[in-house]
Scaffold this active site. Structure first.
Site, short mmCIF file in Angstrom:
data_model
loop_
_atom_site.label_atom_id
_atom_site.label_comp_id
_atom_site.label_asym_id
_atom_site.label_seq_id
_atom_site.Cartn_x
_atom_site.Cartn_y
_atom_site.Cartn_z
N SER A 21 0.80 -1.23 0.00
CA SER A 21 0.00 0.00 0.00
C SER A 21 0.83 1.28 0.00
O SER A 21 0.29 2.34 -0.29
CB SER A 21 -0.94 0.02 1.21
OG SER A 21 -2.14 -0.60 0.87
N LYS B 32 0.66 3.31 -3.06
CA LYS B 32 -0.51 4.14 -3.36
C LYS B 32 -0.19 5.63 -3.29
O LYS B 32 -0.83 6.45 -3.95
CB LYS B 32 -1.67 3.79 -2.41
CG LYS B 32 -2.20 2.36 -2.60
CD LYS B 32 -3.16 1.96 -1.48
CE LYS B 32 -3.66 0.54 -1.64
NZ LYS B 32 -4.45 0.08 -0.47
N TYR C 21 -2.06 -2.45 -10.84
CA TYR C 21 -2.15 -2.31 -9.38
C TYR C 21 -1.27 -3.35 -8.66
O TYR C 21 -0.50 -3.02 -7.76
CB TYR C 21 -3.62 -2.42 -8.95
CG TYR C 21 -3.79 -2.46 -7.45
CD1 TYR C 21 -3.54 -1.33 -6.67
CD2 TYR C 21 -4.17 -3.63 -6.79
CE1 TYR C 21 -3.66 -1.36 -5.28
CE2 TYR C 21 -4.30 -3.67 -5.42
CZ TYR C 21 -4.04 -2.54 -4.67
OH TYR C 21 -4.15 -2.58 -3.30
N TYR D 26 -4.29 3.15 7.73
CA TYR D 26 -5.57 2.42 7.78
C TYR D 26 -6.47 3.03 8.85
O TYR D 26 -6.49 4.25 9.02
CB TYR D 26 -5.33 0.93 8.04
CG TYR D 26 -4.34 0.27 7.11
CD1 TYR D 26 -4.66 0.03 5.78
CD2 TYR D 26 -3.10 -0.12 7.55
CE1 TYR D 26 -3.77 -0.59 4.92
CE2 TYR D 26 -2.20 -0.75 6.70
CZ TYR D 26 -2.54 -0.97 5.38
OH TYR D 26 -1.64 -1.58 4.54
N VAL E 221 1.07 -3.80 3.88
CA VAL E 221 0.93 -5.08 4.56
C VAL E 221 2.22 -5.92 4.58
O VAL E 221 2.29 -6.94 5.25
CB VAL E 221 -0.21 -5.96 4.00
CG1 VAL E 221 -1.57 -5.42 4.40
CG2 VAL E 221 -0.09 -6.13 2.51
N1 GLU Z 1 -1.52 -5.53 -2.42
C1 GLU Z 1 -2.24 -5.39 -1.20
C2 GLU Z 1 -3.71 -5.60 -1.41
O1 GLU Z 1 -4.26 -5.11 -2.36
C3 GLU Z 1 -1.96 -4.05 -0.61
C4 GLU Z 1 -2.66 -3.85 0.68
C5 GLU Z 1 -1.92 -3.08 1.71
O2 GLU Z 1 -0.68 -3.02 1.75
O3 GLU Z 1 -2.62 -2.51 2.53
O4 GLU Z 1 -4.36 -6.26 -0.68
#
Ligand code: GLU
Length: 312
Positions: free
Chosen positions: A68, A71, A196, A248, A266
């Site tokens: 994430s 992002k 993604y 989060y 994550v």
């Molecule tokens: N590739 C992970 C997903 O889409 C990223 C989630 C994350 O790091 O929060 O679930």
């Protein structure tokens, strides 16, 4: 207040070891099979200062995927490629209070637009706003962008993590189909997901994150080259999202305990910024129940308290 680097250098090894113990309380993410073997009790941190001071300590030798954290940078690239108006036609600016991969609000709220670009639904739409004729071109542009910001051309994809996520991503696939049905995602589902998953699978080090964070801490201006690499206003946008949605559903708690813009993933990575001062990269794969590196958050809280880093 400027950080006392002499004191930081002297104290950091002990602070890292004290926080490492906390890793026991967390669990490594297993829903992406490629992440399941990450070293649970690893903890490392890199801190790069605007005046040229640098420290890298702990288990910084391990590479980890951005997940994430990517992002932040896909949003920057989409803003630069597609413009602010187009981006915010497709995603909102508010935290959700729901899980990062939640479907709930896509159905509850009209017109089913993701609340922000850091939840999975939002990031999937953002991936579709990166310029490029094919998913391969878009992904290569994203990788080049990361290499440029990190000043490291050896950065690449972790193919195992990429394919294991692609082959198991029922939840993200459902989100993407929902978004098409809601008229928000206008590109092909599998092609968008490829972009993604590839951005999530970019493999970095703590030092890479610290270097990228330093650029954000300096509002997109590279003091070494004299180049405004990212427009200042776009950096302000991502820093705002990092404060409100970066950790989060623990973003409020993190704002109180640490008080700096940050984004976790994550894989156990955290990108953090002390605005105007430094970029920080942390890795600690054991996660707490909110999905953040348990030892990493502990370490950042200790450092923020000790060195008065909070913006608030
Ligand atoms: N590739 C992970 C997903 O889409 C990223 C989630 C994350 O790091 O929060 O679930």
């Amino acid at each position: 207040m400027a950080t006392n680097w002499q004191q930081l250098r002297a104290e950091l090894p002990q602070l890292v070891e004290q926080s490492r113990v906390i890793a026991e309380e967390g669990e490594v993410a297993t829903y992406i099979p490629g992440l399941a073997n990450s070293p649970k009790d690893a903890l490392g941190i890199s801190i790069f200062d605007i005046k040229g001071e640098r420290i890298t300590i702990g288990d910084c030798g391990i590479g980890f995927t951005m997940q994430s954290i990517s992002k932040v940078f896909s949003l920057l690239l989409a803003l630069m490629d597609s413009g602010e108006e187009r981006v915010f036609e497709k995603v909102g600016m508010e935290p959700t209070g729901d899980d990062f991969n939640s479907m709930l609000k896509l159905e509850l709220v009209d017109p089913g637009k993701p609340f922000n670009p850091f939840i999975n639904a939002g990031a999937i739409v953002i991936a579709s706003l990166i310029a490029g004729e094919t998913p391969a071109v878009k992904s290569a542009r994203m990788l080049d962008f990361i290499r440029k910001l990190a000043k490291d051309n050896s950065i690449g994809w972790n193919e195992d993590v990429y394919s294991s996520e692609r082959d198991t991503a029922n939840r993200n696939r459902s989100l993407a189909y929902f978004l098409v049905d809601n008229g928000i995602l206008e590109e092909d589902v599998e092609e968008t997901l490829e972009v993604y998953f590839r951005q999530c699978a970019i493999q970095v080090s703590c030092a890479n994150l610290a270097q990228m964070g330093l650029l954000l801490a300096n509002n997109g201006f590279d003091t070494e080259t004299g180049e405004q690499v990212i427009p200042r206003h776009f950096v302000q946008i991502v820093k705002s999202f990092m404060v409100t949605c970066g950790m989060y559903n623990a973003s409020g708690e993190f704002a109180i305990q640490v008080g700096i813009p940050a984004k976790s993933g994550v894989s156990g990575g955290i990108l953090a910024i002390v605005p105007g001062q430094m970029g920080i990269g942390v890795v600690g794969p054991a996660l707490n129940n909110k999905g953040n590196s348990v030892a990493g958050v502990h370490l950042l809280a200790r450092l923020s308290e000790q060195y008065d880093w909070s913006m608030f």
